[in-house]
Design an enzyme around this catalytic site. Structure first.
Site, PDB file in Angstrom:
ATOM      1  N   ASN A  64      40.220 -72.036 -48.701  1.00  0.00           N
ATOM      2  CA  ASN A  64      41.114 -71.108 -48.010  1.00  0.00           C
ATOM      3  C   ASN A  64      40.715 -69.655 -48.218  1.00  0.00           C
ATOM      4  O   ASN A  64      41.156 -68.774 -47.487  1.00  0.00           O
ATOM      5  CB  ASN A  64      42.556 -71.314 -48.487  1.00  0.00           C
ATOM      6  CG  ASN A  64      43.074 -72.699 -48.145  1.00  0.00           C
ATOM      7  OD1 ASN A  64      43.186 -73.048 -46.984  1.00  0.00           O
ATOM      8  ND2 ASN A  64      43.363 -73.496 -49.159  1.00  0.00           N
ATOM      9  N   ARG A 170       4.585 -66.082 -46.360  1.00  0.00           N
ATOM     10  CA  ARG A 170       5.413 -66.055 -45.167  1.00  0.00           C
ATOM     11  C   ARG A 170       5.181 -67.312 -44.327  1.00  0.00           C
ATOM     12  O   ARG A 170       4.299 -68.123 -44.639  1.00  0.00           O
ATOM     13  CB  ARG A 170       5.110 -64.779 -44.377  1.00  0.00           C
ATOM     14  CG  ARG A 170       5.618 -63.520 -45.092  1.00  0.00           C
ATOM     15  CD  ARG A 170       5.070 -62.248 -44.482  1.00  0.00           C
ATOM     16  NE  ARG A 170       5.424 -62.112 -43.075  1.00  0.00           N
ATOM     17  CZ  ARG A 170       4.939 -61.165 -42.275  1.00  0.00           C
ATOM     18  NH1 ARG A 170       4.075 -60.266 -42.751  1.00  0.00           N
ATOM     19  NH2 ARG A 170       5.310 -61.092 -41.018  1.00  0.00           N
ATOM     20  N   LYS A 188       0.328 -64.767 -44.408  1.00  0.00           N
ATOM     21  CA  LYS A 188       1.129 -65.094 -43.231  1.00  0.00           C
ATOM     22  C   LYS A 188       0.237 -65.743 -42.177  1.00  0.00           C
ATOM     23  O   LYS A 188      -0.804 -65.194 -41.810  1.00  0.00           O
ATOM     24  CB  LYS A 188       1.788 -63.822 -42.672  1.00  0.00           C
ATOM     25  CG  LYS A 188       2.755 -64.057 -41.507  1.00  0.00           C
ATOM     26  CD  LYS A 188       2.112 -63.957 -40.145  1.00  0.00           C
ATOM     27  CE  LYS A 188       1.593 -62.580 -39.821  1.00  0.00           C
ATOM     28  NZ  LYS A 188       0.999 -62.529 -38.441  1.00  0.00           N
ATOM     29  N   HIS A 200      -5.318 -60.337 -56.218  1.00  0.00           N
ATOM     30  CA  HIS A 200      -4.381 -59.213 -56.256  1.00  0.00           C
ATOM     31  C   HIS A 200      -4.526 -58.276 -55.059  1.00  0.00           C
ATOM     32  O   HIS A 200      -5.575 -58.159 -54.455  1.00  0.00           O
ATOM     33  CB  HIS A 200      -4.545 -58.399 -57.559  1.00  0.00           C
ATOM     34  CG  HIS A 200      -5.955 -58.219 -57.998  1.00  0.00           C
ATOM     35  ND1 HIS A 200      -6.382 -58.530 -59.264  1.00  0.00           N
ATOM     36  CD2 HIS A 200      -7.045 -57.799 -57.335  1.00  0.00           C
ATOM     37  CE1 HIS A 200      -7.679 -58.282 -59.370  1.00  0.00           C
ATOM     38  NE2 HIS A 200      -8.099 -57.833 -58.219  1.00  0.00           N
ATOM     39  N   ASN A 223      -3.745 -59.770 -37.179  1.00  0.00           N
ATOM     40  CA  ASN A 223      -3.776 -59.688 -35.720  1.00  0.00           C
ATOM     41  C   ASN A 223      -4.975 -60.380 -35.098  1.00  0.00           C
ATOM     42  O   ASN A 223      -5.462 -59.985 -34.036  1.00  0.00           O
ATOM     43  CB  ASN A 223      -3.747 -58.210 -35.256  1.00  0.00           C
ATOM     44  CG  ASN A 223      -2.529 -57.492 -35.774  1.00  0.00           C
ATOM     45  OD1 ASN A 223      -1.451 -58.073 -35.883  1.00  0.00           O
ATOM     46  ND2 ASN A 223      -2.690 -56.235 -36.128  1.00  0.00           N
ATOM     47  N   TYR A 224      -5.466 -61.435 -35.743  1.00  0.00           N
ATOM     48  CA  TYR A 224      -6.614 -62.163 -35.196  1.00  0.00           C
ATOM     49  C   TYR A 224      -6.165 -62.974 -33.996  1.00  0.00           C
ATOM     50  O   TYR A 224      -5.212 -63.746 -34.077  1.00  0.00           O
ATOM     51  CB  TYR A 224      -7.208 -63.063 -36.272  1.00  0.00           C
ATOM     52  CG  TYR A 224      -8.380 -63.877 -35.802  1.00  0.00           C
ATOM     53  CD1 TYR A 224      -9.550 -63.241 -35.390  1.00  0.00           C
ATOM     54  CD2 TYR A 224      -8.333 -65.265 -35.765  1.00  0.00           C
ATOM     55  CE1 TYR A 224     -10.623 -63.970 -34.957  1.00  0.00           C
ATOM     56  CE2 TYR A 224      -9.400 -65.999 -35.324  1.00  0.00           C
ATOM     57  CZ  TYR A 224     -10.555 -65.359 -34.925  1.00  0.00           C
ATOM     58  OH  TYR A 224     -11.626 -66.092 -34.490  1.00  0.00           O
TER      59      TYR A 224
END
Length: 227
Positions: A64, A170, A188, A200, A223-224
């Site tokens: 509740n 990601r 990513k 690193h 951006n490949y």
């Protein structure tokens, strides 16, 4: 002197339920219809009536308020952690772990403090997950190590791979076996094949990296488009 309370949850024969509800009367001070009156009707008809007592009252808690929600979430979490411990998973601090009910973790795995494992995540056997990790909808294979303060979402980590500390995987990051991703490395939509090392300060996006490649500090791929 009665120490039991009615949770308000019923399992009722549908053939009995409809006529019983239709027969309810407002013969009370509040002029209300009480569903609980169907129990009396069932007894009078000779129906089988029984109460089921719960070992854990937390199973019938209601929500509740936000505080109620917090209490129930903690109850569900405690139950999940208890099941995992019984199955051979070690928690350094069970009270600080946040594990979704849909998560699976293999035996021999150790989970550190302040770890969140969410969604459809699958953790293999004999893994080590250090503190403050955030893992959602990921697959982590046997023997992998997720070090301190790692964030992972929709990523795959292979056998005996190592991620972190302070790394970010990601969506669509795939690390094959024995890959090492270290401090302040972000991955990513990249496929790191067996034995790749990115120790690193690196961003690896939209890339396929061959076996046993060593990625130096400060390397960026992004951006490949396939050409």
């Amino acid at each position: 002197k009665i120490t039991e309370c009615n949770s308000g949850i019923y399992a009722v024969d549908s053939a009995f339920l409809v006529p019983a509800v239709m027969a309810l009367k407002e013969n009370n001070v509040q002029n209300e219809l009480y569903l609980t009156d169907i129990v009396e009707l069932a007894v009078k008809e000779g129906q089988t009536v029984a109460a089921m007592k719960l070992e854990n009252s937390g199973e019938i808690l209601g929500v509740n308020t936000l505080l109620d929600l917090h209490v129930i979430n903690r109850e569900i979490m405690k139950q999940k952690v208890s099941e995992l411990i019984a199955a051979g998973v070690t928690f350094v601090n069970p009270d600080s772990a946040y594990i979704d009910s849909s998560v699976t973790i293999g035996s021999g795995t150790t989970v550190g403090p302040d770890v969140q494992i969410l969604g459809k995540t699958t953790i293999g056997k004999n893994c080590r997950i250090e503190g403050s990790a955030y893992i959602k909808d990921c697959v982590v294979a046997d023997g992998a190590e997720i070090k301190l303060a790692v964030r992972m979402e929709q990523a795959t980590v292979g056998e005996k791979a190592s991620v972190g500390p302070f790394a970010h995987l990601r969506p669509e990051a795939t690390l094959e076996s024995e890959v090492k991703v270290g401090n302040f490395v972000e991955v990513k939509k990249a496929h790191l094949k067996k034995g790749v090392k990115a120790s690193h300060l690196t961003y690896l996006g939209d890339a396929e990296i061959g076996e046993n490649t060593n990625i130096g500090a400060g390397t960026i791929t992004c951006n490949y488009d396939g050409f």
